[in-house]
Design an enzyme around this catalytic site. Structure first.
Site, PDB file in Angstrom:
ATOM      1  N   HIS A 280      38.274  33.612  34.042  1.00 21.80           N
ATOM      2  CA  HIS A 280      38.858  34.556  34.682  1.00 21.80           C
ATOM      3  C   HIS A 280      38.555  33.442  36.076  1.00 21.80           C
ATOM      4  O   HIS A 280      37.601  32.841  36.858  1.00 21.80           O
ATOM      5  CB  HIS A 280      38.402  35.664  34.620  1.00 21.80           C
ATOM      6  CG  HIS A 280      38.938  36.679  36.085  1.00 21.80           C
ATOM      7  ND1 HIS A 280      40.153  36.586  36.788  1.00 21.80           N
ATOM      8  CD2 HIS A 280      37.934  37.129  36.862  1.00 21.80           C
ATOM      9  CE1 HIS A 280      39.773  37.243  38.047  1.00 21.80           C
ATOM     10  NE2 HIS A 280      38.684  37.636  37.462  1.00 21.80           N
TER      11      HIS A 280
ATOM     12  N   ASN B 299      42.550  35.106  43.449  1.00 22.33           N
ATOM     13  CA  ASN B 299      41.691  35.595  42.216  1.00 22.33           C
ATOM     14  C   ASN B 299      43.213  36.549  42.298  1.00 22.33           C
ATOM     15  O   ASN B 299      43.040  37.852  42.839  1.00 22.33           O
ATOM     16  CB  ASN B 299      40.661  36.474  42.406  1.00 22.33           C
ATOM     17  CG  ASN B 299      40.595  37.892  41.717  1.00 22.33           C
ATOM     18  OD1 ASN B 299      41.141  37.769  40.436  1.00 22.33           O
ATOM     19  ND2 ASN B 299      38.870  38.254  40.960  1.00 22.33           N
TER      20      ASN B 299
ATOM     21  N   CYS C  52      40.320  42.824  35.531  1.00 22.10           N
ATOM     22  CA  CYS C  52      40.221  40.920  35.414  1.00 22.10           C
ATOM     23  C   CYS C  52      39.773  40.692  33.968  1.00 22.10           C
ATOM     24  O   CYS C  52      40.539  39.284  33.765  1.00 22.10           O
ATOM     25  CB  CYS C  52      39.274  40.466  36.609  1.00 22.10           C
ATOM     26  SG  CYS C  52      39.422  40.515  38.339  1.00 22.10           S
TER      27      CYS C  52
END
Length: 347
Positions: free
Chosen positions: A257, A287, A112
């Site tokens: 993020h 996500n 990520c």
């Protein structure tokens, strides 16, 4: 004079299939309320069978090049956790499909944090004179590595891609990446992991009919990840603010993020920033790992939040574990965006 990497184009793409919380609740022990309360996610996009990460990357990359007004780049850096194959890297294929001839191209594997890592790699290449213009892409097809029986991960992740074009320029220009901070702690590698598939633990039977082996699926320890993400993103963000000479209160938008809305607000709190200055689009896309920050940037522009001259702080935390941040003043660019409209909140 120091040479800076200047953001000059932005493009995004998400696959057309929308998977709502209600749809997931029909096949696993979960509910719309459970997912929204714990993550803030209402829906996500999943790629159809046969669609690979490179397909999403090519779409987003083409849009970023169009936004920049030129397909003339010297380097392609692709951040992904879900490459088309373990070998070779996916970036060269993406570059070829975009018609970029024989430019240098490589993958970045920082989960990520991948997009922030890729930005720093691209900025370093520009500063070193290796490249004048770089296409940076974050692209993921997480749906291909999710365990359908694991509600702690399957409800969180979505597929998508976002890309930017960076060019050599002056540090005083809008769009210049002003400061970077990167870090990792490999002692925490077990917190976020796909155990099988590498030299440590080769996957067996993955190509055979029947259920996939358990070690081929993505796994995450949610509670410790939450704690470490808040701490590391806040520390990294502060380091970048110090290097840029910015006070936290002077930042117009914090674009973190998009993992969990509670993480984003907790980081803002630790920095002393108003959480209303936090960009949130995970309700629409979930996500998307390395794609999440460019997708959030494009949404913020489209929603009328992010405007030229705004101070922007980017920060991420991912597997490895890794983390990173950067800062820039938003430039006057036209984005080429393909993303879902806002989803209404349920009462």
């Amino acid at each position: 004079m120091n040479t800076a990497a200047v953001l000059t184009g932005l493009g995004t793409y998400v696959p057309p299939r929308v998977v709502t919380n209600e749809e997931l609740s029909r096949t696993m022990d979960t509910s719309d309320e459970w997912i929204r309360t714990r993550t803030g996610i209402a829906q996500r996009h999943w790629a159809d069978t046969g669609t690979a990460t490179s397909d999403l990357a090519v779409e987003a990359g083409a849009r970023a090049l169009k936004s920049a007004g030129s397909a003339d780049v010297d380097l392609v850096v692709l951040a992904t956790t879900t490459p088309d194959h373990p070998c070779p890297a996916t970036a060269p294929q993406v570059a070829s499909r975009l018609g970029l001839r024989t430019v240098a191209a490589y993958d970045v594997a920082a989960v990520c944090s991948g997009f922030v890592y890729a930005l720093a790699c691209a900025a370093g290449a520009i500063a070193a004179g290796v490249a004048e213009r770089v296409l940076v892409i974050g692209a993921e097809t997480y749906s291909t590595i999710l365990n359908p029986d694991d509600r702690t991960t399957s409800v969180i992740f979505g597929d998508g891609a976002g890309a930017v074009v960076l060019r050599a320029g002056d540090p005083s220009e809008p769009g210049a990446l002003l400061a970077h901070d990167l870090g990792s702690d490999g002692s925490l590698k077990d917190l976020i992991m796909v155990p099988g598939g590498g030299s440590r633990q080769p996957v067996t039977g993955a190509a055979e009919p029947g259920p996939r082996p358990a070690d081929s699926y993505f796994g995450m320890q949610g509670k410790p990840v939450f704690r470490h993400a808040v701490t590391r993103m806040a520390e990294s963000s502060q380091a970048v603010l110090d290097r840029a000479g910015w006070a936290a209160q002077s930042v117009d938008w914090f674009v973190g993020h998009q993992a969990n809305v509670r993480i984003l607000h907790a980081v803002a709190d630790q920095l002393g920033m108003d959480k209303e200055r936090t960009v949130v689009n995970l309700d629409r896309v979930g996500n998307t790992s390395a794609a999440s920050i460019p997708l959030a940037l494009a949404d913020a522009v489209s929603d009328g939040l992010l405007a030229p001259g705004h101070r922007v702080l980017l920060s991420a935390f991912g597997g490895g574990v890794t983390w990173g941040s950067t800062a820039l003043v938003w430039p006057d660019i036209t984005t080429d965006r393909d993303i879902s409209p806002k989803t209404p909140r349920s009462s």
